[in-house]
Scaffold this motif. Structure first.
Motif, PDB file in Angstrom:
ATOM      1  N   ASP A   1       0.831  -1.189   0.000  1.00  6.67           N
ATOM      2  CA  ASP A   1       0.000   0.000   0.000  1.00  6.67           C
ATOM      3  C   ASP A   1       0.875   1.252   0.000  1.00  6.67           C
ATOM      4  OD1 ASP A   1      -2.287   1.531   0.090  1.00  6.67           O
ATOM      5  OD2 ASP A   1      -2.656   1.237   2.227  1.00  6.67           O
ATOM      6  N   ILE A   2       0.375   2.290  -0.589  1.00  4.78           N
ATOM      7  CA  ILE A   2       1.016   3.604  -0.510  1.00  4.78           C
ATOM      8  C   ILE A   2       0.230   4.408   0.522  1.00  4.78           C
ATOM      9  CG2 ILE A   2       1.692   5.691  -1.730  1.00  4.78           C
ATOM     10  CD1 ILE A   2       3.170   3.165  -2.619  1.00  4.78           C
ATOM     11  N   CYS A   3       0.835   4.621   1.674  1.00  8.66           N
ATOM     12  CA  CYS A   3       0.162   5.292   2.780  1.00  8.66           C
ATOM     13  C   CYS A   3       0.607   6.747   2.881  1.00  8.66           C
ATOM     14  CB  CYS A   3       0.465   4.582   4.092  1.00  8.66           C
ATOM     15  SG  CYS A   3      -0.190   2.905   4.194  1.00  8.66           S
ATOM     16  N   THR A   4      -0.311   7.586   3.324  1.00  8.17           N
ATOM     17  CA  THR A   4      -0.036   9.017   3.476  1.00  8.17           C
ATOM     18  C   THR A   4       0.340   9.329   4.921  1.00  8.17           C
ATOM     19  OG1 THR A   4      -1.625   9.556   1.730  1.00  8.17           O
ATOM     20  CG2 THR A   4      -0.982  11.337   3.217  1.00  8.17           C
ATOM     21  N   VAL A   5       1.392  10.096   5.089  1.00  8.37           N
ATOM     22  CA  VAL A   5       1.795  10.546   6.419  1.00  8.37           C
ATOM     23  C   VAL A   5       0.837  11.640   6.881  1.00  8.37           C
ATOM     24  CG1 VAL A   5       3.613  11.631   7.777  1.00  8.37           C
ATOM     25  CG2 VAL A   5       4.215   9.988   5.976  1.00  8.37           C
ATOM     26  N   ILE A   6       0.201  11.396   8.024  1.00  5.59           N
ATOM     27  CA  ILE A   6      -0.738  12.374   8.589  1.00  5.59           C
ATOM     28  C   ILE A   6      -0.053  13.243   9.648  1.00  5.59           C
ATOM     29  CG2 ILE A   6      -2.902  12.670   9.845  1.00  5.59           C
ATOM     30  CD1 ILE A   6      -3.204  11.585   6.981  1.00  5.59           C
ATOM     31  N   ARG A   7       0.787  12.611  10.453  1.00  4.83           N
ATOM     32  CA  ARG A   7       1.439  13.361  11.536  1.00  4.83           C
ATOM     33  C   ARG A   7       2.742  12.674  11.920  1.00  4.83           C
ATOM     34  NH1 ARG A   7      -2.219  12.850  15.201  1.00  4.83           N
ATOM     35  NH2 ARG A   7      -1.221  11.402  16.649  1.00  4.83           N
ATOM     36  N   VAL A   8       3.748  13.471  12.231  1.00  8.61           N
ATOM     37  CA  VAL A   8       5.004  12.981  12.799  1.00  8.61           C
ATOM     38  C   VAL A   8       5.327  13.848  14.008  1.00  8.61           C
ATOM     39  CG1 VAL A   8       7.429  12.436  12.417  1.00  8.61           C
ATOM     40  CG2 VAL A   8       5.826  12.339  10.499  1.00  8.61           C
ATOM     41  N   LYS A   9       5.582  13.206  15.137  1.00  9.60           N
ATOM     42  CA  LYS A   9       5.797  13.963  16.379  1.00  9.60           C
ATOM     43  C   LYS A   9       6.868  13.287  17.220  1.00  9.60           C
ATOM     44  CE  LYS A   9       3.280  15.425  20.554  1.00  9.60           C
ATOM     45  NZ  LYS A   9       1.969  15.317  21.270  1.00  9.60           N
ATOM     46  N   LYS A  10       7.826  14.070  17.692  1.00  7.77           N
ATOM     47  CA  LYS A  10       8.822  13.555  18.624  1.00  7.77           C
ATOM     48  C   LYS A  10       8.196  13.492  20.009  1.00  7.77           C
ATOM     49  CE  LYS A  10      13.601  14.194  20.166  1.00  7.77           C
ATOM     50  NZ  LYS A  10      14.817  15.041  20.085  1.00  7.77           N
ATOM     51  N   ILE A  11       8.215  12.311  20.635  1.00 10.03           N
ATOM     52  CA  ILE A  11       7.527  12.138  21.916  1.00 10.03           C
ATOM     53  C   ILE A  11       8.473  11.821  23.073  1.00 10.03           C
ATOM     54  CG2 ILE A  11       5.315  11.515  20.886  1.00 10.03           C
ATOM     55  CD1 ILE A  11       5.988   8.581  21.417  1.00 10.03           C
ATOM     56  N   ALA A  12       9.740  11.560  22.779  1.00 15.42           N
ATOM     57  CA  ALA A  12      10.758  11.312  23.802  1.00 15.42           C
ATOM     58  C   ALA A  12      12.115  11.414  23.116  1.00 15.42           C
ATOM     59  CB  ALA A  12      10.575   9.943  24.461  1.00 15.42           C
ATOM     60  N   ASP A  13      13.174  11.210  23.859  1.00 17.33           N
ATOM     61  CA  ASP A  13      14.511  11.302  23.304  1.00 17.33           C
ATOM     62  C   ASP A  13      14.703  10.289  22.171  1.00 17.33           C
ATOM     63  OD1 ASP A  13      17.184  11.936  22.930  1.00 17.33           O
ATOM     64  OD2 ASP A  13      17.869  10.568  24.515  1.00 17.33           O
ATOM     65  N   SER A  14      14.812  10.767  20.942  1.00 14.64           N
ATOM     66  CA  SER A  14      15.008   9.951  19.729  1.00 14.64           C
ATOM     67  C   SER A  14      13.811   9.068  19.393  1.00 14.64           C
ATOM     68  CB  SER A  14      16.264   9.075  19.859  1.00 14.64           C
ATOM     69  OG  SER A  14      17.421   9.861  20.047  1.00 14.64           O
ATOM     70  N   ILE A  15      12.663   9.291  20.019  1.00 15.76           N
ATOM     71  CA  ILE A  15      11.468   8.479  19.790  1.00 15.76           C
ATOM     72  C   ILE A  15      10.420   9.318  19.060  1.00 15.76           C
ATOM     73  CG2 ILE A  15       9.636   7.108  20.843  1.00 15.76           C
ATOM     74  CD1 ILE A  15      12.380   5.878  21.197  1.00 15.76           C
ATOM     75  N   PHE A  16       9.872   8.745  17.983  1.00 18.15           N
ATOM     76  CA  PHE A  16       8.899   9.459  17.162  1.00 18.15           C
ATOM     77  C   PHE A  16       7.612   8.658  17.006  1.00 18.15           C
ATOM     78  CE2 PHE A  16      12.917  11.292  16.121  1.00 18.15           C
ATOM     79  CZ  PHE A  16      12.660  12.619  15.822  1.00 18.15           C
ATOM     80  N   GLU A  17       6.505   9.390  17.014  1.00 22.09           N
ATOM     81  CA  GLU A  17       5.187   8.821  16.750  1.00 22.09           C
ATOM     82  C   GLU A  17       4.749   9.288  15.367  1.00 22.09           C
ATOM     83  OE1 GLU A  17       1.228   8.956  19.367  1.00 22.09           O
ATOM     84  OE2 GLU A  17       1.573  10.813  18.234  1.00 22.09           O
ATOM     85  N   MET A  18       4.282   8.333  14.545  1.00 23.15           N
ATOM     86  CA  MET A  18       3.828   8.666  13.195  1.00 23.15           C
ATOM     87  C   MET A  18       2.452   8.071  12.957  1.00 23.15           C
ATOM     88  SD  MET A  18       5.544   7.699   9.477  1.00 23.15           S
ATOM     89  CE  MET A  18       6.849   8.926   9.555  1.00 23.15           C
ATOM     90  N   VAL A  19       1.555   8.869  12.397  1.00 22.32           N
ATOM     91  CA  VAL A  19       0.223   8.400  12.024  1.00 22.32           C
ATOM     92  C   VAL A  19       0.171   8.302  10.504  1.00 22.32           C
ATOM     93  CG1 VAL A  19      -2.255   8.870  12.073  1.00 22.32           C
ATOM     94  CG2 VAL A  19      -0.837   9.422  14.066  1.00 22.32           C
TER      95      VAL A  19
ATOM     96  N   PHE B   1       8.679   4.678  16.680  1.00 24.65           N
ATOM     97  CA  PHE B   1       9.984   4.126  16.354  1.00 24.65           C
ATOM     98  C   PHE B   1      11.098   4.993  16.938  1.00 24.65           C
ATOM     99  CE2 PHE B   1       8.684   6.988  12.982  1.00 24.65           C
ATOM    100  CZ  PHE B   1       9.829   7.726  12.703  1.00 24.65           C
ATOM    101  N   ARG B   2      12.255   4.378  17.081  1.00 18.05           N
ATOM    102  CA  ARG B   2      13.441   5.105  17.537  1.00 18.05           C
ATOM    103  C   ARG B   2      14.265   5.520  16.326  1.00 18.05           C
ATOM    104  NH1 ARG B   2      15.690   1.553  20.713  1.00 18.05           N
ATOM    105  NH2 ARG B   2      15.080   2.474  22.707  1.00 18.05           N
ATOM    106  N   SER B   3      14.653   6.770  16.263  1.00 19.80           N
ATOM    107  CA  SER B   3      15.513   7.258  15.197  1.00 19.80           C
ATOM    108  C   SER B   3      16.961   6.994  15.596  1.00 19.80           C
ATOM    109  CB  SER B   3      15.288   8.758  14.965  1.00 19.80           C
ATOM    110  OG  SER B   3      16.196   9.251  14.000  1.00 19.80           O
ATOM    111  N   GLY B   4      17.546   5.972  14.955  1.00 25.41           N
ATOM    112  CA  GLY B   4      18.907   5.600  15.302  1.00 25.41           C
ATOM    113  C   GLY B   4      19.801   5.469  14.092  1.00 25.41           C
ATOM    114  N   GLY B   5      19.421   4.622  13.157  1.00 20.49           N
ATOM    115  CA  GLY B   5      20.198   4.424  11.949  1.00 20.49           C
ATOM    116  C   GLY B   5      19.749   5.316  10.814  1.00 20.49           C
ATOM    117  N   GLN B   6      20.332   5.063   9.650  1.00 21.65           N
ATOM    118  CA  GLN B   6      20.045   5.895   8.485  1.00 21.65           C
ATOM    119  C   GLN B   6      18.575   5.835   8.091  1.00 21.65           C
ATOM    120  OE1 GLN B   6      21.865   4.529   4.867  1.00 21.65           O
ATOM    121  NE2 GLN B   6      21.431   6.408   3.732  1.00 21.65           N
ATOM    122  N   GLY B   7      18.004   4.631   8.071  1.00 19.43           N
ATOM    123  CA  GLY B   7      16.621   4.477   7.630  1.00 19.43           C
ATOM    124  C   GLY B   7      15.624   5.161   8.537  1.00 19.43           C
ATOM    125  N   THR B   8      15.754   4.936   9.843  1.00 16.51           N
ATOM    126  CA  THR B   8      14.799   5.549  10.778  1.00 16.51           C
ATOM    127  C   THR B   8      15.003   7.049  10.896  1.00 16.51           C
ATOM    128  OG1 THR B   8      16.270   4.804  12.567  1.00 16.51           O
ATOM    129  CG2 THR B   8      14.289   3.480  12.118  1.00 16.51           C
TER     130      THR B   8
END
Length: 258
Positions: free
Chosen positions: A4-22, A70-77
Motif C-alpha cells: 500500500d502507498i500510505c499518506t503521512v498524517i502526523r510525525v511527532k517527537k515524543i521522547a529522546d530519539s522516539i517518534f510517533e507517526m500516524v 519508532f526510535r531514530s537511530g540508523g540511516q533508515g529511521t
C-alpha cells in the motif's frame, strides 16, 4: 498482507530519539491482531536498500489510520523521522502473528511488560484487552526519564508503573524489579523488549501463561530470506528454526530459544 502507498498524517517527537507517526491507507483495515508490524520503504531510491520493520502501536479502522512509534537511530529511521504530513510511504503489511487476545477471559488480569521500543505494540494490545473486559496492568521499562513515552496513554488503560535504569523516573531498575516488588497475581503476561528482559520474564513466575514478542533484524519480512530465524527450544539437535517475521514475532514462552 497487501502493498500500500500510505499518506503521512502526523510525525511527532515524543521522547529522546522516539517518534510517533500516524499513517493513512488501506493497510489499516487489514490489521487483525495487536503485535503485528509493517515493513516500510523509507525512500524511493536504493539507499537504504532494505525496508524497515516497525510494530503497529494502534489502529483506527474508522478513519483508515494506524499509529507507529519508532526510535531514530540508523540511516533508515532517521530518514523516516524527517517525513512531513502529506508525503507517502510504500508499505507492506500487516505482517506476522500478533498477541493471542483470546487467552484471557473477561474479568481476568493481564500484565503488559514492555522495554524501550518494545513498548508500542503493547498499547494496541491493552486497548483490545480492555474492550474485552480484562484488567490491564502495565509495567514499562526505560533507560532514563527522557526516554519515557506513552505513560499517560497506558495509565488510561489501568494501573501503570515505570522503571528506569538510572532511577530518574519511577522505580530504579528494571521491569522485573517492579514485578517482584508488587507481586501481582495475573492470568497472563504479554511482553516485548530487549532479549535480556525477555529471558528474565520467561524464567520468572509472574503469570499462568507468558507470550513474548521478539525484536530481530529482518530482510524480507515475509519469511523468504531466513535472516531473522531463532532456534526452537524443543529441538535436541538444534537444527529446527522459527522465523520471527512470519512464525512470530509473538511466541509462547518456552517455544523458542531467546
Amino acid at each position: 498482507m497487501i502493498k500500500d502507498i500510505c499518506t503521512v498524517i502526523r510525525v511527532k517527537k515524543i521522547a529522546d530519539s522516539i517518534f510517533e507517526m500516524v499513517l493513512e491507507g488501506r493497510i489499516a483495515d487489514e490489521v487483525e491482531n495487536p503485535g503485528q508490524f509493517i515493513h516500510i520503504r523509507v525512500t524511493e531510491g536504493n539507499a537504504p536498500l532494505l525496508r524497515r520493520p516497525v510494530s503497529i502501536a494502534a489502529v483506527d479502522k474508522k478513519n483508515h489510520r494506524l499509529t507507529i512509534i519508532f526510535r531514530s537511530g540508523g540511516q533508515g529511521t532517521l530518514l523516516l523521522s524527517r517525513k512531513v504530513p502529506g508525503e507517502t510511504l510504500d508499505i507492506l503489511g500487516p505482517l506476522g502473528n500478533g498477541f493471542p487476545v483470546d487467552k484471557v477471559d473477561s474479568g481476568g488480569t493481564a500484565i503488559l511488560a514492555g522495554g524501550g521500543i518494545g513498548v508500542p505494540p503493547l498499547y494496541g494490545l491493552g486497548l483490545k484487552l480492555r474492550e474485552q473486559g480484562v484488567k490491564v496492568i502495565s509495567v514499562l521499562g526505560f533507560q532514563t526519564a527522557e526516554s519515557v513515552f506513552y505513560q499517560d496513554e497506558f495509565a488510561s488503560l489501568g494501573e501503570t508503573y515505570i522503571a528506569t535504569v538510572d532511577g530518574t523516573s519511577g522505580t530504579k531498575g528494571f521491569v522485573t524489579d517492579v514485578l517482584n516488588e508488587r507481586g501481582f497475581e495475573a492470568d497472563i503476561l504479554y511482553t516485548c523488549g530487549p532479549l535480556p528482559m525477555l529471558r528474565a520474564l520467561e524464567a520468572g513466575d509472574y503469570a499462568r501463561e507468558t507470550y513474548l514478542s521478539m525484536e530481530e533484524r529482518m530482510g524480507c519480512g515475509i519469511g523468504a530470506c531466513f535472516a531473522c530465524v531463532c532456534r526452537k527450544k524443543d529441538d535436541p539437535n538444534g537444527h529446527s528454526y522459527k522465523k520471527v517475521c512470519s512464525d512470530g514475532p509473538v511466541f509462547k514462552a518456552g517455544e523458542v530459544l531467546i
